[in-house]
Scaffold this motif. Structure first.
Motif, short mmCIF file in Angstrom:
data_model
loop_
_atom_site.label_atom_id
_atom_site.label_comp_id
_atom_site.label_asym_id
_atom_site.label_seq_id
_atom_site.Cartn_x
_atom_site.Cartn_y
_atom_site.Cartn_z
N LEU A 48 0.83 -1.21 0.00
CA LEU A 48 0.00 0.00 0.00
C LEU A 48 0.86 1.26 0.00
O LEU A 48 0.61 2.20 -0.76
N ARG A 50 4.32 1.71 -0.60
CA ARG A 50 5.37 1.93 -1.60
C ARG A 50 4.90 1.66 -3.02
O ARG A 50 5.17 2.44 -3.92
N TYR A 51 4.22 0.52 -3.22
CA TYR A 51 3.79 0.21 -4.58
C TYR A 51 2.62 1.11 -4.99
O TYR A 51 2.60 1.68 -6.07
N LEU A 52 1.63 1.20 -4.11
CA LEU A 52 0.44 1.98 -4.49
C LEU A 52 0.59 3.46 -4.13
O LEU A 52 -0.31 4.27 -4.42
N GLY A 53 1.70 3.82 -3.49
CA GLY A 53 2.01 5.23 -3.30
C GLY A 53 1.29 5.94 -2.18
O GLY A 53 1.25 7.17 -2.14
N LEU A 54 0.71 5.19 -1.24
CA LEU A 54 0.01 5.87 -0.15
C LEU A 54 0.97 6.55 0.82
O LEU A 54 0.54 7.34 1.67
N PRO B 9 -3.14 8.91 -4.66
CA PRO B 9 -2.27 8.78 -5.83
C PRO B 9 -2.97 8.00 -6.95
O PRO B 9 -3.52 6.93 -6.71
N TRP B 15 -9.19 3.33 -7.47
CA TRP B 15 -9.25 3.11 -6.02
C TRP B 15 -10.62 2.60 -5.61
O TRP B 15 -10.73 1.80 -4.67
N VAL B 70 6.02 -0.97 -10.76
CA VAL B 70 6.34 0.39 -10.29
C VAL B 70 7.46 0.98 -11.13
O VAL B 70 7.42 2.17 -11.49
N HIS B 163 -1.12 -4.06 -8.36
CA HIS B 163 -0.74 -4.06 -6.94
C HIS B 163 -1.88 -4.59 -6.08
O HIS B 163 -1.65 -5.24 -5.05
N LEU B 167 -1.67 -7.43 -3.41
CA LEU B 167 -2.13 -7.23 -2.03
C LEU B 167 -3.10 -8.33 -1.60
O LEU B 167 -3.00 -8.88 -0.50
#
Lengths: 82, 180, 454
Positions: A48, A50-54, B9, B15, B70, B163, B167
């Motif tokens: 969440l 680092r990869y998804l940039g939160l 982001p 999202w 990424v 991602h 997850l």
């Protein structure tokens, strides 16, 4: 060489995944369940942040962290009842 | 309200999808954990048929693939198209590796005569890992699509989906494969 | 009214409201049959009444949607409807089909005829010729509105509305597939019934609600569109696989119990989002629109849809619960409030908004209209509570204690009497609504000084 947080994130994820693989070799039990869920929580947070940039969205990060931690705690509770 | 959405982001609609997917898989994992309490021995016996090593390896495969995604987003933002495509191709290739390992796992189950009706555990196993594998397939297609588009925003959106798949897998792994 | 062809909507709304009156009247008769079971049992048996009650509901809601589309598309696309003649032809076919259905059901002529006879499938019992007529009318409609939108301004509202209407029409094609295997028949049958009310109709609902919010509150289009996309995404995400909640006990594989339970639990989200959307828009809105009645209906629609479709749906959607409640009065409670909140109130909201423009009566009688809202809504809400209690008692006596169906029904009589009372309020409310939008020419209360042009 500066340490790229992304590279660190990937290294951490691989390490945690290997640790998870290690857990699959030992006899199951409450401790293993809790460890496995803790590893999942840590991996989830890294993905969440680092990869998804939160990491750059503090309010969202807090929200996701809280829900994810609550969810893992719930799963841990159920795992301990076995 | 609006600035909160702006803080997020990437594409807000992605999202919305990510949260929806997390809700679905979260509910499925919670249901599995709860149903396990009704028959702990049966669930443990069923779970013993799973290939834990393959699944653990698949975790490494997916997180590495996510890392490459990424890198692809970074390359897209730096307008380095060739590098972006190479990263996405590698990420997709690892997705295929994941599916191959998963496919072997399913084939082994099938060879043992196990299907989703064998035990309640396997109903959840096939539902959760099957849904997840379907998302891996969709993710590969999506990454292929954004590889063609010259739009950093699209790459970011496609990577975000990837991602999410990542997850879901790291949360699914302990519940399905380890806890008993 | 900015565009001449918006007038088409008037005819659609008029036919829709006439059928609405028929529908609630038959509903009232059925409520009476529940307490005096021999009433009309020879002349018009209960199953025929039920077919008329549910079919007229569906048809008038669809006519309302068509009318709404003909009303709002010119304003959104900023051009006239492609062909007025086709719109009239479409209405003619639908009216003919409706009359054909009523005659066929009431007198059961052509029994067993593959083309002319009724098919005996709940909600899809229309004779084949009527189904073909519906498809032809739908094609005419889609051609007409698509040509209008394609040639004009494209907005999120028109896109979502068209997506919903196209999906609605295409899914109806499953009504022609009638396999002899009953389990398969039921499975495809839900492709129409469920994917209509919990899929495509929700898109129509969201876009009409968005149009009303845009007009009534004056909030920026950009803001409305963001909400609209999120609502539509949530509706499709949960609604499509939510079909699984109909596959628990019809012979489909067991995994549907989990797919259905999980996805249909999420169906509450789009309804909650629609309610939140409506209230946030009103709260943020700067415009004080004179049509207070339309605003009341729109807010009432979003709220009652959330409770009826969302909360009351969730009550019995988990398969562990549904195992006991399936087909009891709990289902009836949910069905009534969900349809009323989501689709009846939606239609009455757009009709309330459009009528003053269509009839050139601005301002018009808001007091009677608003009174009809409270009368009708209280009636339906009371009915829902009563049926929920009845269903709970029924579930316990019949499914837990194992008493037989008819002796349980006897013990529910008091609830059925109260439901009949609620039904009277609904019928009176419906008649009052129809009177309020068509007849009075003057406002009962003097309007305020400020009268915006819209």
């Amino acid at each position: 060489m500066t340490r790229d947080p992304l590279l660190m994130a990937w290294a951490a994820l691989v390490t945690l995944s290997l640790a998870g693989a290690g857990l699959s070799l030992v006899p199951a039990g409450s401790v293993v369940s809790l460890l496995a869920l803790s590893l999942a929580l840590l991996k989830g947070r890294i993905i969440l942040h680092r990869y998804l940039g939160l990491a750059h969205a503090p309010r969202w990060r807090r929200g996701f962290d809280m829900v994810l931690a609550g969810f893992c705690a719930g799963l841990a509770g159920l795992a301990l009842l076995i | 309200m609006t600035d909160l959405i702006d803080e997020l982001p990437g594409e807000p609609m992605m999202w919305v999808l990510i949260v929806s997917e997390l809700l679905v898989f979260g509910a499925g994992l919670a249901a599995l954990s709860a149903m396990r309490l009704t028959d702990p021995a049966g669930f443990a016996e069923a779970q013993a048929h799973l290939d834990r090593a393959g699944a653990a390896l698949n975790t490494v495969v997916l997180v590495t693939s996510g890392f490459l995604a990424v890198l692809a987003v970074r390359a897209a933002e730096a307008e380095r198209e060739a590098r972006k495509r190479a990263c996405l191709a590698a990420a997709m290739a690892l997705g295929v590796v994941f599916l191959v390992i998963k496919g072997q796992e399913y084939a082994a189950k099938s060879a043992q005569g196990i299907d989703w009706e064998t035990h309640a555990f396997f109903t959840f196993y096939y539902l959760l890992t099957g849904f997840h594998a379907a998302h891996v397939v969709a993710g590969i297609v999506l990454l292929g699509l954004v590889a063609v588009l010259r739009d950093p925003r699209a790459t970011e959106t496609g990577a975000a989906f990837w991602h999410m798949v990542d997850l879901v897998w790291v949360l699914l792994f302990p519940v399905v494969y380890l806890i008993r | 009214m900015k565009y001449q062809t918006q007038k088409i909507a008037l005819a659609y709304f008029a036919v829709a409201l006439a059928l609405f009156a028929v529908q609630v009247t038959i509903g009232l008769v059925m409520g009476f049959v529940y307490v005096v079971p021999t009433f009309l049992s020879e002349l018009v048996p209960f199953n025929i009444l039920r077919m008329l009650h549910s079919n007229s509901l569906i048809v008038w809601l669809l006519l309302g949607f068509f009318g709404a589309a003909y009303y709002l598309l010119p304003e959104e696309s900023e051009r006239e409807i492609h062909s007025e003649k086709l719109a009239w032809l479409q209405l003619g076919i639908l009216v003919l089909g409706t009359l054909g259905v009523v005659v066929t059901y009431l007198f059961n002529i052509f029994e067993g005829n593959w083309l002319l006879g009724k098919e005996g499938r709940e909600f899809l019992e229309q004779p084949k010729w009527v189904k073909v007529g519906i498809v032809v009318a739908a094609l005419i409609f889609l051609y007409n509105v698509s040509m209008t939108v394609l040639a004009g301004r494209k907005t999120a509202i028109t896109n979502i509305l068209l997506l919903g209407l196209w999906g609605l029409a295409l899914l109806f094609l499953f009504a022609f597939y009638n396999p002899s295997n009953l389990a398969l028949d039921k499975m495809y049958w839900w492709y129409v019934v469920h994917l209509w009310v919990e899929g495509t109709w929700e898109l129509v609902m969201a876009s009409i609600l968005a149009f009303l919010m845009l007009k009534l509150t004056g909030v920026d289009r950009e803001v409305v569109e963001k909400w609209l996309y999120v609502i539509v995404a949530a509706a499709l995400f949960s609604g499509i696989l939510g079909t699984g909640h109909h596959y628990y006990w019809i012979g489909t594989p067991g995994y549907w119990q989990w797919i259905g339970s999980i996805f249909s639990s999420l169906e509450v989200i789009p309804f909650f989002a629609m309610m939140a959307f409506a209230f946030v828009m009103v709260w943020k809105g700067r415009r004080d629109h004179p049509n207070k009645a339309a605003l009341l209906w729109a807010l009432g629609c979003a709220t009652l849809a959330f409770f009826g479709a969302g909360v009351w749906g969730f009550l019995h959607t988990l398969h562990g619960v549904n195992y006991y409640t399936h087909g009891t009065q709990i289902t009836a409670a949910h069905g009534h409030l969900a349809f009323y909140g989501a689709y009846v109130a939606l239609n009455l909201a757009i009709i309330t908004y459009a009528m003053p423009h269509l009839l050139g009566r601005d301002p018009y009688n808001q007091v009677l209209n608003m009174a009809s809202f409270w009368l009708m809504s209280s009636g339906v809400v009371f009915m829902t509570f009563v049926l929920t209690f009845a269903g709970t008692v029924q579930t316990h006596l019949q499914r837990v204690m194992g008493e037989d169906y008819m002796s349980v029904q006897d013990q529910l009589a008091v609830f059925y009497w109260m439901r009949f009372g609620a039904g009277i309020a609904v019928v009176l409310g419906a008649l009052l609504f129809i009177y309020a939008v068509f007849v009075p020419r003057r406002e009962v209360i003097e309007p305020g000084i400020s009268q915006p042009a819209e």
